[in-house]
Design a protein around this motif. Structure first.
Motif, PDB file in Angstrom:
ATOM      1  N   VAL A  46       0.813  -1.211   0.000  1.00 16.80           N
ATOM      2  CA  VAL A  46       0.000   0.000   0.000  1.00 16.80           C
ATOM      3  C   VAL A  46       0.853   1.271   0.000  1.00 16.80           C
ATOM      4  O   VAL A  46       0.557   2.238  -0.703  1.00 16.80           O
ATOM      5  CB  VAL A  46      -0.957   0.002   1.213  1.00 16.80           C
ATOM      6  CG1 VAL A  46      -1.765   1.287   1.252  1.00 16.80           C
ATOM      7  CG2 VAL A  46      -1.882  -1.211   1.153  1.00 16.80           C
ATOM      8  N   ALA A  47       1.919   1.282   0.774  1.00 12.86           N
ATOM      9  CA  ALA A  47       2.740   2.491   0.888  1.00 12.86           C
ATOM     10  C   ALA A  47       3.353   2.853  -0.463  1.00 12.86           C
ATOM     11  O   ALA A  47       3.780   1.981  -1.218  1.00 12.86           O
ATOM     12  CB  ALA A  47       3.842   2.270   1.915  1.00 12.86           C
ATOM     13  N   ARG A  48       3.410   4.156  -0.767  1.00  4.24           N
ATOM     14  CA  ARG A  48       3.978   4.557  -2.053  1.00  4.24           C
ATOM     15  C   ARG A  48       4.832   5.813  -1.965  1.00  4.24           C
ATOM     16  O   ARG A  48       5.294   6.327  -2.981  1.00  4.24           O
ATOM     17  CB  ARG A  48       2.874   4.761  -3.098  1.00  4.24           C
ATOM     18  CG  ARG A  48       1.912   5.888  -2.796  1.00  4.24           C
ATOM     19  CD  ARG A  48       0.810   5.962  -3.822  1.00  4.24           C
ATOM     20  NE  ARG A  48       1.244   6.480  -5.098  1.00  4.24           N
ATOM     21  CZ  ARG A  48       0.939   7.695  -5.558  1.00  4.24           C
ATOM     22  NH1 ARG A  48       0.195   8.515  -4.824  1.00  4.24           N
ATOM     23  NH2 ARG A  48       1.348   8.099  -6.732  1.00  4.24           N
ATOM     24  N   ASP A  49       5.090   6.314  -0.762  1.00  5.44           N
ATOM     25  CA  ASP A  49       5.908   7.514  -0.654  1.00  5.44           C
ATOM     26  C   ASP A  49       7.374   7.143  -0.450  1.00  5.44           C
ATOM     27  O   ASP A  49       7.709   6.052   0.025  1.00  5.44           O
ATOM     28  CB  ASP A  49       5.423   8.413   0.488  1.00  5.44           C
ATOM     29  CG  ASP A  49       5.603   7.770   1.845  1.00  5.44           C
ATOM     30  OD1 ASP A  49       6.552   8.139   2.546  1.00  5.44           O
ATOM     31  OD2 ASP A  49       4.802   6.887   2.190  1.00  5.44           O
ATOM     32  N   LEU A  50       8.236   8.070  -0.800  1.00  6.31           N
ATOM     33  CA  LEU A  50       9.680   7.843  -0.773  1.00  6.31           C
ATOM     34  C   LEU A  50      10.189   7.519   0.624  1.00  6.31           C
ATOM     35  O   LEU A  50      11.044   6.651   0.802  1.00  6.31           O
ATOM     36  CB  LEU A  50      10.383   9.085  -1.318  1.00  6.31           C
ATOM     37  CG  LEU A  50      11.906   9.107  -1.289  1.00  6.31           C
ATOM     38  CD1 LEU A  50      12.469   8.011  -2.176  1.00  6.31           C
ATOM     39  CD2 LEU A  50      12.431  10.468  -1.748  1.00  6.31           C
ATOM     40  N   TYR A  51       9.658   8.195   1.633  1.00  4.89           N
ATOM     41  CA  TYR A  51      10.204   8.059   2.988  1.00  4.89           C
ATOM     42  C   TYR A  51       9.831   6.708   3.592  1.00  4.89           C
ATOM     43  O   TYR A  51      10.674   6.044   4.203  1.00  4.89           O
ATOM     44  CB  TYR A  51       9.726   9.236   3.849  1.00  4.89           C
ATOM     45  CG  TYR A  51       9.970  10.539   3.125  1.00  4.89           C
ATOM     46  CD1 TYR A  51      11.271  10.974   2.884  1.00  4.89           C
ATOM     47  CD2 TYR A  51       8.917  11.285   2.593  1.00  4.89           C
ATOM     48  CE1 TYR A  51      11.519  12.129   2.165  1.00  4.89           C
ATOM     49  CE2 TYR A  51       9.150  12.439   1.876  1.00  4.89           C
ATOM     50  CZ  TYR A  51      10.455  12.863   1.655  1.00  4.89           C
ATOM     51  OH  TYR A  51      10.694  14.001   0.924  1.00  4.89           O
ATOM     52  N   THR A  52       8.585   6.294   3.415  1.00  2.00           N
ATOM     53  CA  THR A  52       8.217   4.957   3.849  1.00  2.00           C
ATOM     54  C   THR A  52       9.045   3.905   3.129  1.00  2.00           C
ATOM     55  O   THR A  52       9.417   2.874   3.712  1.00  2.00           O
ATOM     56  CB  THR A  52       6.717   4.718   3.607  1.00  2.00           C
ATOM     57  OG1 THR A  52       5.964   5.685   4.351  1.00  2.00           O
ATOM     58  CG2 THR A  52       6.304   3.320   4.038  1.00  2.00           C
ATOM     59  N   GLY A  53       9.362   4.185   1.854  1.00  5.62           N
ATOM     60  CA  GLY A  53      10.174   3.254   1.081  1.00  5.62           C
ATOM     61  C   GLY A  53      11.531   2.981   1.707  1.00  5.62           C
ATOM     62  O   GLY A  53      12.073   1.872   1.588  1.00  5.62           O
ATOM     63  N   HIS A  54      12.110   3.983   2.375  1.00  5.10           N
ATOM     64  CA  HIS A  54      13.363   3.761   3.097  1.00  5.10           C
ATOM     65  C   HIS A  54      13.219   2.608   4.090  1.00  5.10           C
ATOM     66  O   HIS A  54      14.097   1.737   4.192  1.00  5.10           O
ATOM     67  CB  HIS A  54      13.750   5.021   3.896  1.00  5.10           C
ATOM     68  CG  HIS A  54      14.332   6.136   3.097  1.00  5.10           C
ATOM     69  ND1 HIS A  54      13.653   6.767   2.094  1.00  5.10           N
ATOM     70  CD2 HIS A  54      15.540   6.756   3.178  1.00  5.10           C
ATOM     71  CE1 HIS A  54      14.415   7.722   1.588  1.00  5.10           C
ATOM     72  NE2 HIS A  54      15.570   7.731   2.224  1.00  5.10           N
ATOM     73  N   VAL A  55      12.127   2.624   4.826  1.00  6.73           N
ATOM     74  CA  VAL A  55      11.937   1.664   5.909  1.00  6.73           C
ATOM     75  C   VAL A  55      11.554   0.288   5.366  1.00  6.73           C
ATOM     76  O   VAL A  55      12.069  -0.743   5.827  1.00  6.73           O
ATOM     77  CB  VAL A  55      10.878   2.174   6.904  1.00  6.73           C
ATOM     78  CG1 VAL A  55      10.648   1.165   8.017  1.00  6.73           C
ATOM     79  CG2 VAL A  55      11.318   3.519   7.488  1.00  6.73           C
ATOM     80  N   THR A  56      10.647   0.261   4.378  1.00 10.83           N
ATOM     81  CA  THR A  56      10.240  -1.040   3.846  1.00 10.83           C
ATOM     82  C   THR A  56      11.414  -1.749   3.170  1.00 10.83           C
ATOM     83  O   THR A  56      11.517  -2.973   3.234  1.00 10.83           O
ATOM     84  CB  THR A  56       9.059  -0.902   2.873  1.00 10.83           C
ATOM     85  OG1 THR A  56       9.370   0.037   1.837  1.00 10.83           O
ATOM     86  CG2 THR A  56       7.809  -0.442   3.603  1.00 10.83           C
ATOM     87  N   GLN A  57      12.327  -0.993   2.542  1.00 12.17           N
ATOM     88  CA  GLN A  57      13.514  -1.620   1.963  1.00 12.17           C
ATOM     89  C   GLN A  57      14.426  -2.213   3.023  1.00 12.17           C
ATOM     90  O   GLN A  57      15.154  -3.177   2.759  1.00 12.17           O
ATOM     91  CB  GLN A  57      14.297  -0.610   1.127  1.00 12.17           C
ATOM     92  CG  GLN A  57      13.794  -0.454  -0.286  1.00 12.17           C
ATOM     93  CD  GLN A  57      14.722   0.400  -1.135  1.00 12.17           C
ATOM     94  OE1 GLN A  57      15.719   0.948  -0.660  1.00 12.17           O
ATOM     95  NE2 GLN A  57      14.400   0.512  -2.413  1.00 12.17           N
ATOM     96  N   ALA A  58      14.399  -1.650   4.218  1.00 10.11           N
ATOM     97  CA  ALA A  58      15.253  -2.149   5.294  1.00 10.11           C
ATOM     98  C   ALA A  58      14.665  -3.387   5.974  1.00 10.11           C
ATOM     99  O   ALA A  58      15.403  -4.256   6.429  1.00 10.11           O
ATOM    100  CB  ALA A  58      15.475  -1.047   6.334  1.00 10.11           C
TER     101      ALA A  58
END
Length: 597
Positions: A46-58
């Motif tokens: 669901v998440a699609r913003d750049l900042y959340t992407g930092h965390v989901t990649q980790a």
């Protein structure tokens, strides 16, 4: 026991106590980081913003990723054992998984870790089509996998997805081997499977914590280098090393540059990750972020354009910062900022001649260079083409027909009936008031953008109202086609032009098509381009799409921002990657160079 031996034993015990005390006191390597906007939740579907992407990649892992140092970027295995085996006709991909990879221990697994299998990826990809989620990432796999669209269609009618229903295109050979059968050749599938919405999540976790836009966001459990330790929404995020992550050793070759040689000397042969704890603060104000970095409270810092003069002169680090050992990693991001007008909006939308004329007039009335100067302090590269530098398909020679010309903009509005009243403001052709709502984010750059755009609208006699929103609400409004106009920014999910041209594809309305454009001709060209490898023939279709977007006045291409990343002297091995959101697992902290905190 003699006194002599008692003394020796006491001395040994004292030494041992001192030693273990020293070991216990050894600080955990911690990286402190800042987000300039709040995260939106940690469900990767669901998440699609750049900042959340930092965390989901980790926290989560894709089958493939990118080599840390290789430029241009190079696709490499991540949880997969190797790059995919592709059939001669390009219609079948066989992917093998490394064995022994584990999801972090969780109550969903009765407190234990659980091994990752290919079934987890299949489950996760099906989730992108669950109507209860409304995932904005369904377009990554829509129309590509044999049987998946049929499953999605049934789910839409039923209001829920049958996760146990077989999909012919997902052939599980064994727990570690998946054969994917495509409906047509897709030359970008490997890169798509390196994009974080395609990570593996565990069904047990989703079912325990809830498969809605709530509980699943707050309980991310993955196989990645890190796990979520603390979360205060919109304020603070703490990640800790996932101790069951499979062992990996830092071993990257680089391109032979002095920068790469320095990084290799610092990091070669180290286990990953060296940084055991990531502390992220959300800080909206530019000046507050800058002061935090200056004080040493932040280790790695995204120096956005408004702050650039404080650290950058002529593209280089200020001498006083360089003298302190501050490091700069600088690049033109593979991203694009463009301006859109909602094609479904009753004021600016539609395809009649007067509506197209209105949008084109606004487009050519806007001074992109002034925006780059005033808002981003020159830290951006103006573009004419909808594919940015560093992405396959970029054409630096392309010239847009929408060039800055306010005199022509006013003549165009006069010709198509947007007359000025006694108060100096233009009306719609039917005589009703004309007011255009420009939406921007609620931090400092959003205020500056609104000021620049107000000047544009004033110059052509159009009243502008400004609506400022937090990023999460703005994205939701955009997907619902409720935002009338704004600056839209898109960073590459994967480094191919397809990822940017899909922003104007009709079936992606309510997903990533922010202007809500649905044009049969553009859709036909885009669908044809998907069947082609990167080639002059595909480039020709992209050019046709770009020109028609201009003819319709659907969007005006703006610029790609320059990324300036600052690192404290204590940070080792850091280099900004063009595609990966963060590089935390690849770097180290030199405790001897840490500032006083």
């Amino acid at each position: 026991m003699t006194g002599h031996w008692r003394q020796k034993l006491a001395a040994f015990a004292l030494a041992l106590t001192a030693c273990t005390g020293a070991l216990a006191a050894e600080p955990v390597k911690t990286l402190r980081y800042i987000f300039p906007a709040a995260e939106t939740g940690f469900d990767p579907a669901v998440a699609r913003d750049l900042y959340t992407g930092h965390v989901t990649q980790a926290i989560f892992e894709t089958l493939f990723t990118y080599d840390y140092l290789a430029r241009p970027v190079l696709l490499v295995p991540h949880t997969a054992a190797a790059l995919p085996e592709v059939s001669a006709d390009g219609m079948t991909y066989t992917i093998r998984l490394k064995k022994g990879q584990l999801f972090a221990p969780d109550a969903a697994f009765k407190g234990r870790a659980r091994e990752l299998t290919m079934a987890d990826y299949v489950y996760s990809w099906k989730r992108l089509f669950d109507p209860r989620l409304g995932s904005p990432h369904a377009g990554l796999l829509a129309g590509k996998i044999v049987g998946l669209d049929a499953l999605a269609a049934k789910a839409k009618l039923a209001g829920r997805l049958d996760y146990d229903a077989p999909v012919a295109g997902f052939e599980l050979i064994d727990p570690y081997t998946l054969r994917i059968h495509l409906t047509q050749t897709d030359f970008n599938l490997g890169m798509i499977l390196a994009h974080e919405p395609t990570v593996a999540v565990a069904r047990e976790v989703i079912e325990k914590y809830g498969d809605t836009r709530g509980a699943a966001h707050a309980n991310p459990v993955g196989t990645g280098f890190y796990k979520l330790a603390e979360w205060v929404r919109g304020s603070r995020i703490v990640l800790e090393r996932n101790t069951v992550h499979h062992a990996e050793t830092w071993n990257f070759k680089g391109n032979g540059t002095p920068e790469d040689a320095r990084i290799i000397a610092q990091m070669q042969g180290k286990s990953m990750p060296q940084v055991a704890r990531i502390e992220i603060s959300v800080m909206l104000e530019d000046q507050s972020r800058w002061l935090s970095f200056q004080s040493g409270a932040v280790d790695l810092f995204w120096l956005d354009g408004p702050l650039a003069p404080k650290a950058i002169v002529d593209g280089k680090l200020r001498p006083e910062l360089a003298a302190k050992g501050v490091q700069l990693s600088r690049q033109v991001d593979p991203e694009i900022t463009y301006y859109y007008w909602n094609l479904q909006d009753p004021v600016v939308g539609g395809f009649s001649k007067e509506k197209i004329a209105l949008r084109r007039a606004i487009a050519i009335a806007h001074d992109v260079d002034e925006e780059i100067s005033k808002v981003w302090n020159g830290q951006a590269q103006r573009l004419d083409y909808p594919i940015p530098p560093g992405v396959v398909g970029y054409d630096p020679a392309y010239k847009s027909m929408l060039q800055y010309d306010r005199l022509l903009a006013n003549k165009l509005l006069d010709r198509y009936g947007y007359k000025k009243g006694k108060d100096g403001w233009r009306t719609l052709p039917d005589g009703k008031p004309l007011v255009i709502r420009y939406t921007s984010r609620n931090e400092a750059s959003g205020v500056l953008l609104a000021e620049v755009w107000r000047k544009t609208y004033n110059a052509i006699g159009i009243q502008m109202s400004n609506e400022r929103m937090i990023l999460q609400d703005l994205l939701a409004g955009e997907r619902a086609c409720k935002i009338q106009s704004r600056n839209f920014q898109w960073a590459a999910d994967y480094p191919d032009g397809e990822n940017f041209m899909q922003l104007h594809y009709g079936p992606n309305v309510h997903l990533n098509n922010a202007s809500c454009l649905a044009d049969p001709q553009i859709d036909q060209w885009y669908a044809a381009s998907q069947k082609m490898p990167a080639s002059p023939e595909r480039d020709a279709l992209f050019h046709k799409m770009a020109r028609r977007i201009e003819v319709l006045g659907a969007a005006r291409i703006g610029y790609a921002r320059i990324r300036n990343m600052l690192a404290q002297p204590s940070v080792l091995g850091y280099k900004k990657h063009p595609i990966l959101h963060q590089e935390w697992q690849y770097i180290d902290i030199d405790a001897g160079k840490l500032p006083a905190r």
